[in-house]
Design an enzyme around this catalytic site. Structure first.
Site, PDB file in Angstrom:
ATOM      1  CG  ASP A 336      -3.240   4.989  10.331  1.00 30.60           C
ATOM      2  OD1 ASP A 336      -2.154   4.950   9.724  1.00 30.60           O
ATOM      3  OD2 ASP A 336      -3.874   3.971  10.654  1.00 30.60           O
ATOM      4  CE  LYS A 363       1.687   4.104   8.149  1.00 32.85           C
ATOM      5  NZ  LYS A 363       1.393   2.791   8.738  1.00 32.85           N
ATOM      6  NE  ARG A 367      -1.674   8.263   4.579  1.00 37.68           N
ATOM      7  CZ  ARG A 367      -2.339   7.308   5.209  1.00 37.68           C
ATOM      8  NH1 ARG A 367      -2.027   6.985   6.450  1.00 37.68           N
ATOM      9  NH2 ARG A 367      -3.332   6.679   4.600  1.00 37.68           N
ATOM     10  NE  ARG A 409      -5.829   6.423   7.834  1.00 39.77           N
ATOM     11  CZ  ARG A 409      -6.945   5.860   8.280  1.00 39.77           C
ATOM     12  NH1 ARG A 409      -8.017   6.589   8.511  1.00 39.77           N
ATOM     13  NH2 ARG A 409      -6.999   4.560   8.515  1.00 39.77           N
TER      14      ARG A 409
HETATM   15  C1  S3P Z   1      -2.656  -1.057  11.037  1.00 35.29           C
HETATM   16  C2  S3P Z   1      -1.412  -0.700  11.481  1.00 35.29           C
HETATM   17  C3  S3P Z   1      -0.735   0.553  11.086  1.00 35.29           C
HETATM   18  C4  S3P Z   1      -1.698   1.547  10.470  1.00 35.29           C
HETATM   19  C5  S3P Z   1      -2.601   0.897   9.470  1.00 35.29           C
HETATM   20  C6  S3P Z   1      -3.430  -0.188  10.141  1.00 35.29           C
HETATM   21  C7  S3P Z   1      -3.229  -2.335  11.491  1.00 35.29           C
HETATM   22  O1  S3P Z   1       0.268   0.257  10.141  1.00 35.29           O
HETATM   23  O2  S3P Z   1      -0.995   2.607   9.871  1.00 35.29           O
HETATM   24  O3  S3P Z   1      -3.485   1.854   8.914  1.00 35.29           O
HETATM   25  O4  S3P Z   1      -4.460  -2.523  11.366  1.00 35.29           O
HETATM   26  O5  S3P Z   1      -2.476  -3.173  11.992  1.00 35.29           O
HETATM   27  P1  S3P Z   1       1.742  -0.171  10.601  1.00 35.29           P
HETATM   28  O6  S3P Z   1       1.642  -1.435  11.315  1.00 35.29           O
HETATM   29  O7  S3P Z   1       2.501  -0.321   9.306  1.00 35.29           O
HETATM   30  O8  S3P Z   1       2.256   0.960  11.428  1.00 35.29           O
END
Ligand code: S3P
Length: 449
Positions: A336, A363, A367, A409
Site C-alpha cells: 500500500d 487496487k 496505481r 492513497r
Molecule cells: C489488506 C490487505 C492488502 C492491502 C489492503 C488491506 C488487509 O490487500 O493492500 O489495503 O487488511 O487485509 P491484499 O490482501 O489484496 O494484498
C-alpha cells in the site's frame, strides 16, 4: 505561512480540490503527528467483535469511510456496535453462526477488505441468504481470488463474470475444510479463507508464496481461536468450529498512513518530524526497509508492545535519497506504500525499479498507471512496467492539475509530491483521502513551517 500554502475548494459539498502553493522561499515540515488507527486492524477488530460472544472494546479505531462500511454491514446482521469513536467503541457480538439474514444488500463501499473478508463469513453461514455490493471501484475489482477457494469449500456464490465481480449473491452453507495454496501473497485472501474455516468443522489451511500481513492470525488467537502457523510454508491452519470471546483491542497508528509523513519528512529539505504511536508489525515494515535502502534518516523511538502488536514513534529528518530496486518478498510488506514510495523515488538520485507489484493494478485504482500519469504530468520521468515502475529520479516537479482517480492513497501521495513542486498544484477529488485518513490535510497544514 501554512494557511497560504494549502487551500481547499469544496465542490457541491462532496468533492474538493486541494490547492498547494509552495512559496518561492520553500517550506519545511516540523512537529509531532499522531496518525489514525490502522485500517487493517480496525476492520478485524469490528468483525471479530461482531462474531464473538460477549463484548469487545476497541480503542483507537480508524474513523475512515472503510471501517464505517464494515460496521454498517455487521450491524445489518445483528451485531450491536456503538457509535464509532476513536476513544472507545463497544461491540456486542452475536456469536459465530448467529448472523441475522440482512433484509437489504450489504454495501462495502470502497473497501476490498470489508467485502473479501466478509465473504468468508457469509459463505460459511448455513441457512442464510446474502447479497453484497460496493462502489464503482469495488465492483470492478476481482473477487474470484476469494470466490474460487470458497467454492472449493462448497460455497454457493453467484455474480457477474462467473461470480468474480460484485454485486454477489451468497447462499450460506456448511462448508468442507480445504488446504488452499494461494497463488498470491494476499492477507485478504488468507483472512477470508481462515474466517470461513472458523465455522467449518475440521482444519482449514492457507499457504501463500510470501508472508502477507498477519493481523488476522494475531487477533484470532487473542479472541480464542485454535490456530497453528508454519513459517516454512507461510501456512496458517485454523480448527473449526471455533468459539470466539470478546476482547479489549487497542489499535495502533497505521504505518500505511505514517508512510506519507515519512516520505514527506525525507524529501522536503530542513524537515524534522516525529510520528507517534505507529504499528511496526514486521509484516508491514517494508516501507522502513525500502526508505533505509534509499538513505532516509528514520529512527525508531520508544519501541513497545501494545495489545499484541509492536508499536514505536518514528522520527524522520530530511536527507539525500538514492534510487534502489524494490522487488520480491518485500512487496507484500509495503504494497500500500508503493504510491508514496514512487514520490520518494522521484526526488532520489538515480533510478528506482519497482517490480513484482502487479497487484497494484487491481487496487482502488490501477496505481501503477495512475501514479505514473499523474507524476509525469508534474514533470517526473516514470516508465510503467507490467508489474511496477522504473523511476528516474532527480527531475524537478512543476505544479499542475492532477487527479486522485478517487483513490485515497493517490490523493495523499500527490499532495506530498506537491510540497516539492514549484508553483501551484491542484489535487482534484482530494476528498478520497477520508477513506483511510479523514484529517490528512488538516495535519499537513499543521506541520508546514
Ligand atoms: C489488506 C490487505 C492488502 C492491502 C489492503 C488491506 C488487509 O490487500 O493492500 O489495503 O487488511 O487485509 P491484499 O490482501 O489484496 O494484498
Amino acid at each position: 505561512m501554512s494557511a497560504s500554502v494549502i487551500t481547499v475548494e469544496t465542490q457541491e459539498n462532496v468533492s474538493y480540490k486541494l490547492i498547494i502553493q509552495r512559496p518561492p522561499s520553500g517550506l519545511s515540515l516540523q512537529g509531532r503527528i499522531r496518525v489514525p488507527g490502522d485500517k487493517s486492524i480496525s476492520h478485524r477488530a469490528l468483525m471479530l467483535g461482531a462474531i464473538a460472544e460477549g463484548e469487545t472494546q476497541i480503542q483507537g479505531l480508524l474513523l475512515g469511510e472503510d471501517p464505517r462500511s464494515t460496521a454498517s454491514c455487521f450491524r445489518a446482521m445483528g451485531a450491536e456496535i456503538s457509535e464509532l469513536n476513536t476513544d472507545f467503541v463497544r461491540v456486542k457480538g452475536i456469536g459465530l453462526g448467529n448472523f441475522l439474514e440482512p433484509v437489504d444488500v450489504l454495501n462495502a463501499g470502497n473497501s476490498g477488505t470489508t467485502l473479501r473478508l466478509m465473504l468468508g463469513l457469509l459463505a460459511s453461514h448455513p441457512g442464510r441468504f446474502f447479497t453484497v455490493t460496493g462502489d464503482s471501484s469495488l465492483r470492478s475489482r476481482p473477487m474470484s481470488r476469494v470466490v474460487k477457494p470458497l467454492q472449493q469449500m462448497g460455497a454457493q456464490i453467484w455474480g457477474r463474470n462467473g461470480g468474480s465481480l460484485a454485486p454477489l449473491a451468497i447462499q450460506g452453507q456448511a462448508l468442507t475444510p480445504i488446504h488452499y495454496h494461494s497463488p498470491i501473497a494476499s492477507a485478504q485472501v488468507k483472512s477470508c479463507i481462515l474466517l470461513a474455516g472458523l465455522l467449518t468443522e475440521g482444519q482449514t489451511t492457507v499457504t501463500e508464496p510470501a508472508l502477507s500481513r498477519d493481523h488476522s492470525e494475531r487477533m484470532f488467537r487473542a479472541f480464542g481461536a485454535e490456530l497453528s502457523i508454519d513459517p516454512e510454508t507461510n501456512g496458517v491452519t485454523v480448527t473449526g468450529p471455533a468459539k470466539l470471546y470478546g476482547q479489549s483491542v487497542i489499535v495502533p497508528g497505521d504505518i500505511s498512513s505514517a508512510a506519507f509523513w515519512l516520505v514527506a519528512g525525507a524529501i522536503v529539505p530542513g524537515s524534522d518530524l516525529v510520528i507517534e504511536n505507529v504499528g511496526i508489525n514486521p509484516t508491514r515494515t517494508g516501507i522502513l526497509e525500502a526508505l533505509a535502502l534509499m538513505g532516509a534518516d528514520i529512527q525508531r523511538e520508544n519501541e513497545r508492545e501494545v495489545a499484541g502488536e509492536p508499536v514505536a514513534d518514528l522520527r524522520v529528518r530530511s536527507s539525500r535519497l538514492r534510487g534502489c530496486t524494490i522487488a520480491g518478498d518485500i512487496i507484500p510488506r509495503l504494497i500500500d506504500e508503493i504510491p508514496i514510495l514512487a514520490v520518494a523515488a522521484v526526488f532520489a538520485e538515480g533510478t528506482t525499479i519497482i517490480r513484482d507489484a502487479q497487484e497494484l493494478r487491481v487496487k482502488e485504482s490501477d496505481r501503477i498507471a495512475v501514479m505514473a500519469q499523474q507524476l509525469n504530468n508534474m514533470g517526473a520521468n516514470i516508465t510503467e512496467l507490467p508489474d511496477g515502475m522504473e523511476i528516474t529520479g532527480g527531475t524537478s516537479l512543476v505544479g499542475t492539475d492532477v487527479d486522485s482517480h478517487t483513490d485515497h492513497r493517490i490523493a495523499m501521495s500527490l499532495a506530498i509530491a506537491a510540497l516539492n513542486a514549484t508553483g501551484i498544484t491542484t489535487v482534484n477529488r482530494a476528498e478520497a483521502a477520508a477513506i483511510s485518513y479523514p484529517n490528512f490535510f488538516e495535519s499537513l497544514t499543521g506541520i508546514i513551517k
